[in-house]
Design a protein around this motif. Structure first.
Motif, PDB file in Angstrom:
ATOM      1  N   GLN A 148      28.342  27.599  59.419  1.00 41.56           N
ATOM      2  CA  GLN A 148      29.204  28.700  59.001  1.00 41.56           C
ATOM      3  C   GLN A 148      30.434  28.183  58.280  1.00 41.56           C
ATOM      4  OE1 GLN A 148      30.524  31.333  62.122  1.00 41.56           O
ATOM      5  NE2 GLN A 148      32.141  32.200  60.842  1.00 41.56           N
ATOM      6  N   SER A 149      30.716  28.762  57.121  1.00 38.95           N
ATOM      7  CA  SER A 149      31.888  28.360  56.356  1.00 38.95           C
ATOM      8  C   SER A 149      33.158  28.882  57.024  1.00 38.95           C
ATOM      9  CB  SER A 149      31.794  28.906  54.926  1.00 38.95           C
ATOM     10  OG  SER A 149      32.989  28.651  54.230  1.00 38.95           O
ATOM     11  N   LYS A 150      34.168  28.043  57.088  1.00 37.53           N
ATOM     12  CA  LYS A 150      35.479  28.466  57.584  1.00 37.53           C
ATOM     13  C   LYS A 150      36.340  29.028  56.454  1.00 37.53           C
ATOM     14  CE  LYS A 150      34.450  27.095  61.699  1.00 37.53           C
ATOM     15  NZ  LYS A 150      34.164  28.092  62.765  1.00 37.53           N
ATOM     16  N   GLU A 151      35.827  28.903  55.239  1.00 34.22           N
ATOM     17  CA  GLU A 151      36.572  29.368  54.069  1.00 34.22           C
ATOM     18  C   GLU A 151      36.425  30.870  53.907  1.00 34.22           C
ATOM     19  OE1 GLU A 151      36.426  28.813  49.185  1.00 34.22           O
ATOM     20  OE2 GLU A 151      35.076  27.689  50.500  1.00 34.22           O
ATOM     21  N   HIS A 152      37.507  31.541  53.547  1.00 27.69           N
ATOM     22  CA  HIS A 152      37.425  32.935  53.145  1.00 27.69           C
ATOM     23  C   HIS A 152      37.299  32.955  51.629  1.00 27.69           C
ATOM     24  CE1 HIS A 152      38.978  35.398  56.817  1.00 27.69           C
ATOM     25  NE2 HIS A 152      38.054  34.533  57.142  1.00 27.69           N
ATOM     26  N   PHE A 153      36.084  33.225  51.178  1.00 29.14           N
ATOM     27  CA  PHE A 153      35.792  33.136  49.756  1.00 29.14           C
ATOM     28  C   PHE A 153      36.644  34.124  48.958  1.00 29.14           C
ATOM     29  CE2 PHE A 153      31.908  31.891  52.017  1.00 29.14           C
ATOM     30  CZ  PHE A 153      31.709  30.631  51.470  1.00 29.14           C
ATOM     31  N   ARG A 154      36.993  33.745  47.754  1.00 25.71           N
ATOM     32  CA  ARG A 154      37.788  34.593  46.868  1.00 25.71           C
ATOM     33  C   ARG A 154      36.992  34.889  45.600  1.00 25.71           C
ATOM     34  NH1 ARG A 154      42.273  35.982  49.932  1.00 25.71           N
ATOM     35  NH2 ARG A 154      43.287  36.595  47.992  1.00 25.71           N
ATOM     36  N   VAL A 155      37.283  36.045  45.020  1.00 29.08           N
ATOM     37  CA  VAL A 155      36.615  36.481  43.797  1.00 29.08           C
ATOM     38  C   VAL A 155      37.641  36.508  42.667  1.00 29.08           C
ATOM     39  CG1 VAL A 155      35.343  38.349  42.681  1.00 29.08           C
ATOM     40  CG2 VAL A 155      35.006  37.891  45.125  1.00 29.08           C
ATOM     41  N   PRO A 156      37.510  35.648  41.653  1.00 27.97           N
ATOM     42  CA  PRO A 156      38.474  35.659  40.549  1.00 27.97           C
ATOM     43  C   PRO A 156      38.304  36.907  39.687  1.00 27.97           C
ATOM     44  CG  PRO A 156      36.712  34.089  40.110  1.00 27.97           C
ATOM     45  CD  PRO A 156      36.491  34.600  41.494  1.00 27.97           C
ATOM     46  N   VAL A 157      39.357  37.736  39.626  1.00 35.31           N
ATOM     47  CA  VAL A 157      39.319  38.978  38.849  1.00 35.31           C
ATOM     48  C   VAL A 157      40.217  38.798  37.628  1.00 35.31           C
ATOM     49  CG1 VAL A 157      39.802  41.448  38.851  1.00 35.31           C
ATOM     50  CG2 VAL A 157      38.931  40.348  40.928  1.00 35.31           C
ATOM     51  N   GLY A 158      39.628  38.933  36.459  1.00 35.21           N
ATOM     52  CA  GLY A 158      40.373  38.771  35.218  1.00 35.21           C
ATOM     53  C   GLY A 158      39.437  38.393  34.097  1.00 35.21           C
ATOM     54  N   GLY A 159      39.256  39.310  33.149  1.00 34.03           N
ATOM     55  CA  GLY A 159      38.345  39.079  32.044  1.00 34.03           C
ATOM     56  C   GLY A 159      39.031  38.472  30.842  1.00 34.03           C
ATOM     57  N   PRO A 160      38.383  38.617  29.680  1.00 40.30           N
ATOM     58  CA  PRO A 160      38.909  37.988  28.461  1.00 40.30           C
ATOM     59  C   PRO A 160      40.309  38.445  28.075  1.00 40.30           C
ATOM     60  CG  PRO A 160      36.638  38.705  28.154  1.00 40.30           C
ATOM     61  CD  PRO A 160      37.073  39.252  29.466  1.00 40.30           C
ATOM     62  N   GLY A 161      40.686  39.694  28.365  1.00 41.00           N
ATOM     63  CA  GLY A 161      41.999  40.193  27.959  1.00 41.00           C
ATOM     64  C   GLY A 161      43.082  40.028  29.007  1.00 41.00           C
ATOM     65  N   CYS A 162      42.777  39.349  30.105  1.00 41.83           N
ATOM     66  CA  CYS A 162      43.714  39.240  31.228  1.00 41.83           C
ATOM     67  C   CYS A 162      44.500  37.944  31.147  1.00 41.83           C
ATOM     68  CB  CYS A 162      42.937  39.310  32.542  1.00 41.83           C
ATOM     69  SG  CYS A 162      43.935  39.093  34.014  1.00 41.83           S
ATOM     70  N   LYS A 163      45.813  38.038  31.325  1.00 41.92           N
ATOM     71  CA  LYS A 163      46.677  36.856  31.309  1.00 41.92           C
ATOM     72  C   LYS A 163      47.025  36.376  32.717  1.00 41.92           C
ATOM     73  CE  LYS A 163      49.009  38.355  27.053  1.00 41.92           C
ATOM     74  NZ  LYS A 163      50.334  38.762  26.482  1.00 41.92           N
ATOM     75  N   ARG A 164      46.887  37.266  33.707  1.00 37.64           N
ATOM     76  CA  ARG A 164      47.320  36.913  35.059  1.00 37.64           C
ATOM     77  C   ARG A 164      46.202  37.234  36.055  1.00 37.64           C
ATOM     78  NH1 ARG A 164      53.342  39.426  35.630  1.00 37.64           N
ATOM     79  NH2 ARG A 164      53.122  38.411  37.644  1.00 37.64           N
ATOM     80  N   PRO A 165      45.108  36.463  36.021  1.00 40.26           N
ATOM     81  CA  PRO A 165      43.977  36.736  36.919  1.00 40.26           C
ATOM     82  C   PRO A 165      44.387  36.662  38.386  1.00 40.26           C
ATOM     83  CG  PRO A 165      43.758  34.587  35.886  1.00 40.26           C
ATOM     84  CD  PRO A 165      44.890  35.266  35.203  1.00 40.26           C
ATOM     85  N   TYR A 166      43.625  37.349  39.204  1.00 47.48           N
ATOM     86  CA  TYR A 166      43.942  37.433  40.633  1.00 47.48           C
ATOM     87  C   TYR A 166      42.691  37.095  41.439  1.00 47.48           C
ATOM     88  CZ  TYR A 166      45.324  39.370  45.154  1.00 47.48           C
ATOM     89  OH  TYR A 166      45.618  39.517  46.481  1.00 47.48           O
ATOM     90  N   ASP A 167      42.857  36.300  42.483  1.00 47.41           N
ATOM     91  CA  ASP A 167      41.744  35.941  43.368  1.00 47.41           C
ATOM     92  C   ASP A 167      41.655  36.963  44.501  1.00 47.41           C
ATOM     93  OD1 ASP A 167      41.085  33.751  41.844  1.00 47.41           O
ATOM     94  OD2 ASP A 167      42.277  32.347  43.023  1.00 47.41           O
ATOM     95  N   MET A 168      40.642  37.804  44.430  1.00 47.87           N
ATOM     96  CA  MET A 168      40.479  38.915  45.364  1.00 47.87           C
ATOM     97  C   MET A 168      39.731  38.476  46.614  1.00 47.87           C
ATOM     98  SD  MET A 168      41.146  42.233  45.553  1.00 47.87           S
ATOM     99  CE  MET A 168      41.255  42.891  43.886  1.00 47.87           C
ATOM    100  N   ALA A 169      40.169  38.958  47.772  1.00 46.47           N
ATOM    101  CA  ALA A 169      39.445  38.728  49.025  1.00 46.47           C
ATOM    102  C   ALA A 169      38.167  39.560  49.044  1.00 46.47           C
ATOM    103  CB  ALA A 169      40.337  39.081  50.206  1.00 46.47           C
ATOM    104  N   LEU A 170      37.250  39.211  49.935  1.00 46.06           N
ATOM    105  CA  LEU A 170      35.994  39.951  50.024  1.00 46.06           C
ATOM    106  C   LEU A 170      36.167  41.313  50.688  1.00 46.06           C
ATOM    107  CD1 LEU A 170      33.403  37.181  51.001  1.00 46.06           C
ATOM    108  CD2 LEU A 170      33.999  38.054  48.731  1.00 46.06           C
TER     109      LEU A 170
END
Length: 557
Positions: free
Chosen positions: A151-173
């Motif tokens: 079991q992973s102890k890491e809380h995986f993050r989802v990088p949110v931010g496409g081609p037009g985004c300057k300040r991407p955000y790592d979203m929790a699950l």
């Protein structure tokens, strides 16, 4: 002539049928009252107290017989009031004594218990085996591996931010879904935001505006902009660009979301009655005090798919490149494909799309909308995932989803169906003390969560409930990690529809990729042979939400 005199003239006196057995209780009240009256005069003045009780019941019965609003009271004076008493306690009686551990709605007792226990950092486990009917159609399960991973102890993050985004955000699950101040109390908002801060996940403001309670603890926020444009609204109810720019550029606001529709009441606006529009709520929303506050069913800032996408780009620019997207419950599917066409033609893409299921929650909505309007989350999520894959857009846009997410299994099955991350509203409310009393629309929430009554909301202690929000999110994501490892997988990206199965008959279980047709990348653009997507694509018009050709009825899966 008074209304009572008119009723007596038209229908005759109700006292003429006093010999009927149904009047027995009323007659006893009259007789006993007379007896106590006599005893009070002749024996002791202490009989005044029972006389007051029986006299009140006698007067109540008399009023019941001459009033015109309730025919049940006219036929059963005094005793018919028991009906209203039993109706008043029916929800509580049913919840505590009537429902079993798996039958409660919208959330069963087992589901609520798991949330409560994980919020309190207790075991959240169940002894003796499942109580579900595993051979009933609709039962869902994952196919585990004979070689599970650690079991992973890491809380995986989802990088949110496409081609037009300057300040991407790592979203929790798992994040806090949209709930406005006004629908929830100040202390509830404080608790959710502080919990999000402690657990490093995101908190959606809901469409009611960016309040000081959302900003107080500095938790990461998704600022949701609804059709009422609360908090960035002109006097006429339109979108105020200057207000938006002034308010969005604060550290806590990490993303901006345009609310197109809400799962529990898609295609329907909202109304807050004037008496509920306090000076505080009026200031936050930018509306007049004590005047009816209307959130219309449609946006005034755009009227076509192309204008929607241009509005996304405009908000993103004004928000200094923060990830910007929209939330919707899927209805007419060619409309969403029209938005996909607009993305392709303009080469402008939202950074995320949140799919809300029709099983989602709300403070108040007409029963017809809650029960019969909009696609449930599974169908809506699979469709949006397919549409983006089939248009070669999936790698540019992240998909979030909301609708009865309350456990690690819920996170896992939604990711398997096509989502990147999930949001939860009612489960987070359970974490701060909600007991599913279903009194959200009355302003009399018994635990101070969904109310503006300060005497009720003060019962909610912010530091304690914030810790519970944090623990619930952490333990639920840990549960997801356990499921992921049991499948022999190391990352959520490896999770797909082939791992999830649904029982469709008592003797047959099939994989999700056998139930639903999953498109290949670019398949819609390459003239797919799937009739539904082919017909819907032909009908989609990037410059109108109306179909440009007649829709041919076909299956969606």
């Amino acid at each position: 002539m008074s209304s009572t005199d008119k009723i007596l003239a038209e229908h005759g006196s109700p006292f003429r049928d006093m010999g009927q057995p149904r009047y027995l209780i009323y007659q006893l009240c009259l007789v006993v009252s007379l007896l106590f009256f006599v005893l009070m005069l002749t024996v002791s003045k202490h009989f005044v107290w029972p006389l007051l009780v029986t006299g009140f019941l006698a007067l109540l019965g008399t009023w019941d017989m001459i009033q015109s609003r309730h025919n049940l009271l006219r036929n059963y004076p005094v005793i018919a009031h028991m009906r209203w008493l039993f109706e008043g306690i029916r929800p509580e009686f049913r919840q505590y004594f009537g429902e079993n551990d798996t039958s409660g709605r919208p959330f069963a007792r087992n589901q609520r218990t798991v949330v409560y226990e994980r919020a309190k950092n207790l075991h959240g486990e169940q002894p003796f085996g499942t109580e579900l009917e595993v051979y009933e159609p609709g039962y869902e399960l994952f196919l585990h591996s004979m070689s599970p991973k650690p079991q992973s102890k890491e809380h995986f993050r989802v990088p949110v931010g496409g081609p037009g985004c300057k300040r991407p955000y790592d979203m929790a699950l798992l994040n806090v879904s949209a709930m406005s101040f006004g629908a929830l109390s100040a202390n509830a908002i404080r608790s959710l935001n502080l919990g999000a801060k402690m657990g490093d996940f995101c908190h959606d403001t809901g469409e009611g505006g960016l309040s000081q309670y959302h900003l107080e603890h500095g938790g990461d926020l998704v600022w949701e902009i609804g059709s009422g444009y609360f908090g960035c609204r002109t006097k006429e109810g339109g979108f105020d660009r200057e207000q938006f720019k002034d308010k969005v550029n604060v550290d806590s606001v990490k993303l901006v979301s345009i609310k197109l529709s809400q799962g529990a009441k898609p295609g329907l606006g909202g109304v807050m009655p004037g008496p509920k529009v306090s000076p505080e709520i009026a200031a936050i929303r930018g509306v007049p005090v004590h005047e009816k506050c209307v959130s219309p069913p449609h946006h005034s800032a755009f009227s076509t798919p192309r204008e929607l996408i241009e509005f996304v780009a405009e908000l993103r620019d004004m928000a200094d490149g923060r990830p910007t997207g929209f939330k919707l419950c899927i209805g007419k599917m060619y409309e969403f494909l029209a938005v996909c066409k607009a993305m392709i033609e303009t080469e402008v893409y939202p950074d995320f799309i949140i799919v809300d299921g029709s099983e989602g929650g709300t403070g108040a909505a007409p029963l017809e909308f809650e029960d019969h309007v909009g696609l449930p989350l599974t169908e809506g999520l699979v469709f949006v995932h397919n549409a983006l894959v089939g248009c070669n857009l999936r790698d540019k846009i992240k998909i979030g989803c909301s609708g009865k997410v309350a456990s690690g299994f819920d996170i896992a099955r939604r990711i398997a169906q096509g989502a990147d991350y999930t949001n939860a509203a009612r489960a987070m409310m359970f974490a701060i003390g909600c007991i599913q009393a279903q009194r959200c629309h009355t302003n009399r929430c018994p635990v101070g969560v969904a109310t503006q009554d300060h005497t009720r909301s003060r019962a909610l202690v912010v530091p304690d409930k914030a810790e519970r929000v944090h623990q619930f999110q952490k333990n639920t994501v840990d549960s997801f990690n356990q499921i992921l490892a049991s499948l022999g997988l190391e990352h959520p990206d490896q999770l797909g529809p082939s791992f999830l199965q649904r029982r469709i008959t008592h003797t047959r279980t099939v994989r999700f990729d056998e139930i639903y047709y999953y498109l290949k990348p670019g398949e819609i653009l390459a003239d797919t042979e799937h009739d539904f997507y082919k017909n819907a694509w032909e009908a989609a018009d990037p410059d109108s939400f109306e179909p440009r050709v007649e829709i041919v009825p076909t299956r969606t899966s």
